[in-house]
Scaffold this active site. Structure first.
Site: not given
Ligand code: NAD
Length: 510
Positions: A242, A246, A263, A297
């Site tokens: 998300s 990021g 990403e 995404c």
């Molecule tokens: P999320 O952000 O909740 O988690 C993604 C990953 O980040 C997980 O491994 C999580 O443990 C880790 N994470 C969470 N907080 C963190 C922090 N503070 N520091 C470091 N790592 C942390 O996302 P999700 O619910 O698993 O996935 C959905 C999101 O991902 C959507 O927003 C989607 O658009 C995005 N996404 C983007 C792409 C792309 O290529 N642009 C691809 C797939 C998913």
């Protein structure tokens, strides 16, 4: 309304998950840890894993392995990735089963995710003989100017639940041939799939006589991800998830002058023009908007349709949405599986309510389904919402299957609407007018990283560089020249003249 038959119970899914993971080489004990792992298919636990308490040891091992791995010739590193591709091919159905059980993807999409891993391995094997640098002409006589590309070091990969293994493979296949070592922290929601994929890579490494620590897996939540992002010995952090994540990872890595490849979230639109082939458009829209239960995404979240065709398009989409088969993703004929968990389902309900408060009308779907059979799972019929204009709700990414239908009058306005959101991942136009297609893909057109004509917003091939602009984070992964993110560039000037002429004609005679 179409829903598929029965949802399997806990014992059935546990057995399926264990069998698939063990066939990939996961030790049975690794699937029985104290942290429960839930399947979105029935909402019940399938087993458990242990989380890694900290990142320090993994980074130290990875750094030590890097010092050896960087000396292995790139084509020999490619041979490991080639073996990984072969193992993935042999275990395609096992991994796809785990993707379906942990992420809720329908079988065809889960197999597609594994195919994408195989494809990127092929790409990386070729790349292992093509890590080219430029040779430039020097302004000084008897000098040669060139650039060489070197491995970066330890690459940390943080991945999201919705592509539980493909994103890891995009990063890992490239990073390995580039000479980097990898530490992967997958989503805490999909650890079984990660254990299985990592076991296959470990097998490929060991068979080729390399240390298994070249590629490591650490399990945990965002806190462990923060440790990885903050560690000074992690040269590159490639983080997928998300925009919220990021925003935390980007500054953390930047503060220590590390590199990041982000990403993040998307908010993707298709512009449907009066000349569009509506049969094509409807098929493209439905796959992109309802496929993967709206959890990509690149999921299409907005249709910006010319006012002269929006009513017909709405009616046609509504008819298809009513027919979509929602249910067990592993059953033949199912097109829409479950949402990942309860919080996704409540985010969907909240967004639908807000859209209606902002003047929207729910044209189709949005309902919860199969609740009687699987009260802990969250099956939702994809929703179509007609809005008079881009109200505040459309600017946010709700990670669920909601498609907003919006009218436009003028093509320039449609482009402006496409670009008005803070995210910039994918976009498409459906048109038979060359001028519209060209304008949309030009510098004055869509501001996204992916700009398509006459196909939907999702379903990219690995050959192109994948990623998006603005709040999507600006990273590029997978094909084209994305490999450069995993290497450092050295510019070399070699003087074979026996003189010491200075650049720009500077005279420093002593
Ligand atoms: P999320 O952000 O909740 O988690 C993604 C990953 O980040 C997980 O491994 C999580 O443990 C880790 N994470 C969470 N907080 C963190 C922090 N503070 N520091 C470091 N790592 C942390 O996302 P999700 O619910 O698993 O996935 C959905 C999101 O991902 C959507 O927003 C989607 O658009 C995005 N996404 C983007 C792409 C792309 O290529 N642009 C691809 C797939 C998913």
């Amino acid at each position: 309304m179409a829903t598929s038959a029965s949802i399997p119970g806990a014992e059935v899914l546990t057995l399926r998950a264990r069998t698939a993971a063990e066939r990939c080489g996961v030790q049975p004990g690794a699937l029985s840890g104290s942290r429960p792992v839930f399947s979105p298919v029935n909402g019940l636990p399938m087993g458990g894993v242990e989380w890694s308490p900290e990142i320090e040891d993994a980074v130290a091992r990875s750094r030590a392995a890097f010092l050896e791995w960087r000396r292995v010739p790139a084509p020999a590193r490619g041979a490991v990735v080639k073996r990984l591709g072969a193992l993935l091919t042999g275990h395609k159905s096992d991994l796809a089963t785990l993707v379906s059980l942990e992420a809720g993807k329908i079988t065809s999409e889960a197999l597609g995710e594994v195919q994408e891993m195989i494809d990127v391995c092929d790409f990386a094997v070729g790349l292992s003989r093509q890590l080219y640098g430029h040779t430039m002409t020097s302004e000084r006589p008897g000098h040669r100017l060139s650039e060489t590309w070197h491995p970066l070091g330890v690459v940390g990969v943080i991945s999201a639940f919705n592509f539980p293994v493909a994103v890891w493979s995009w990063n890992t296949a490239l990073a390995l041939v580039c000479g980097d070592t990898v530490i992967w922290k997958p989503s805490e929601k999909t650890p079984f799939t990660a254990l299985a994929a990592n076991a296959l890579l470990r097998q490929a490494l060991v068979e080729h006589g390399h240390p298994e620590y070249v590629a490591q897996l650490v399990l945990g939540d965002g806190e462990l991800g923060e440790q990885l992002a903050g560690h000074p010995d992690v040269a590159l952090v490639s983080a997928t998830g998300s925009t919220r994540m990021g925003r935390e990872v980007g500054p953390r890595v930047a503060q220590r002058f590390g590199r990041s490849l982000l990403e993040l979230g998307g908010n993707n639109a298709a512009v449907i023009t009066p000349s569009a082939d509506l049969d094509l458009a409807v098929r493209g829209i439905v796959f992109s908007a309802a496929g993967t239960a709206g959890q990509r995404c690149t999921t299409m979240r907005r249709v910006i349709a010319h006012h002269s065709i929006i009513d017909e398009l709405t009616d046609r989409l509504a008819a298809v949405y009513e027919r979509l088969r929602v249910g067990d993703p592993t059953t033949d004929g199912t097109l829409v599986g479950p949402l990942i968990d309860a919080s996704s389902s409540s985010a969907m309900s909240k967004a639908l309510q807000e859209a209606q408060e902002q003047g929207g009308t729910v044209i189709a779907g949005g309902t919860r389904e199969l609740e009687n059979q699987a009260p802990e799972a969250h099956y939702r019929r994809p929703a179509l919402v007609r809005l008079p204009e881009q109200t505040p709700i459309v600017y946010a990414e709700t990670f669920a299957p909601i498609l907003y239908l919006l009218p436009y009058d003028d093509f320039a306005d449609a482009i402006a609407m496409n670009n008005a959101v803070p995210q910039g991942l994918s976009s498409s136009v459906f048109t038979r007018e060359v001028a519209e297609a060209e304008l949309f893909t030009s510098a004055e057109g869509s501001d996204c990283g992916i700009v398509n004509v006459n196909i939907g917003t999702s379903g990219a091939e690995i050959g192109g560089a994948f990623g998006g602009e603005k709040e999507t984070g600006g990273g590029r992964e997978s094909g084209s020249d994305a490999w450069r993110a995993y290497m450092r560039r050295a510019t070399n000037t070699v003087n074979y003249s026996g003189e010491l002429p200075l650049a720009q004609g500077v005279d420093f005679s002593v």
